[in-house]
Design a protein around this motif. Sequence first.
Motif, PDB file in Angstrom:
ATOM      1  N   ARG A  47       0.835  -1.194   0.000  1.00  0.00           N
ATOM      2  CA  ARG A  47       0.000   0.000   0.000  1.00  0.00           C
ATOM      3  C   ARG A  47       0.869   1.243   0.000  1.00  0.00           C
ATOM      4  O   ARG A  47       1.838   1.346   0.754  1.00  0.00           O
ATOM      5  N   ARG A  48       0.535   2.210  -0.859  1.00  0.00           N
ATOM      6  CA  ARG A  48       1.313   3.448  -0.944  1.00  0.00           C
ATOM      7  C   ARG A  48       0.574   4.580  -0.241  1.00  0.00           C
ATOM      8  O   ARG A  48      -0.647   4.567  -0.107  1.00  0.00           O
ATOM      9  N   GLU A  49       1.325   5.565   0.164  1.00  0.00           N
ATOM     10  CA  GLU A  49       0.751   6.757   0.773  1.00  0.00           C
ATOM     11  C   GLU A  49      -0.081   7.505  -0.273  1.00  0.00           C
ATOM     12  O   GLU A  49       0.315   7.598  -1.425  1.00  0.00           O
ATOM     13  N   PRO A  50      -1.216   8.074   0.143  1.00  0.00           N
ATOM     14  CA  PRO A  50      -2.026   8.846  -0.810  1.00  0.00           C
ATOM     15  C   PRO A  50      -1.276  10.053  -1.378  1.00  0.00           C
ATOM     16  O   PRO A  50      -1.462  10.408  -2.535  1.00  0.00           O
ATOM     17  N   ALA A  51      -0.415  10.660  -0.578  1.00  0.00           N
ATOM     18  CA  ALA A  51       0.334  11.819  -1.056  1.00  0.00           C
ATOM     19  C   ALA A  51       1.296  11.428  -2.174  1.00  0.00           C
ATOM     20  O   ALA A  51       1.503  12.196  -3.120  1.00  0.00           O
ATOM     21  N   VAL A  52       1.860  10.241  -2.094  1.00  0.00           N
ATOM     22  CA  VAL A  52       2.775   9.772  -3.143  1.00  0.00           C
ATOM     23  C   VAL A  52       2.010   9.527  -4.432  1.00  0.00           C
ATOM     24  O   VAL A  52       2.466   9.887  -5.524  1.00  0.00           O
TER      25      VAL A  52
END
Length: 71
Positions: free
Chosen positions: A2-7
């Motif tokens: 899972r990736r950060e939404p900001a990224v």
Amino acid sequence: MRREPAVIVAVVLLTTALVVVIALLAAVGAAVLARLDGATYPTALMQAATTFAAVITLAAAMTAALTAVCT
């Protein structure tokens, strides 16, 4: 993973900016070539607009195809 939404937002914005810059460069190139071929300014502008729209459409089609493959 899972990736950060900001990224994700940063990648989308940078990719969009890159596609727009490439489309603008292609449009300018088409306009210059049209002018060198003896076209009037309005005709060269129409050629540039057509090229810009074609590049944006191609990018959207590639994005849709990649999304279908990657999900």
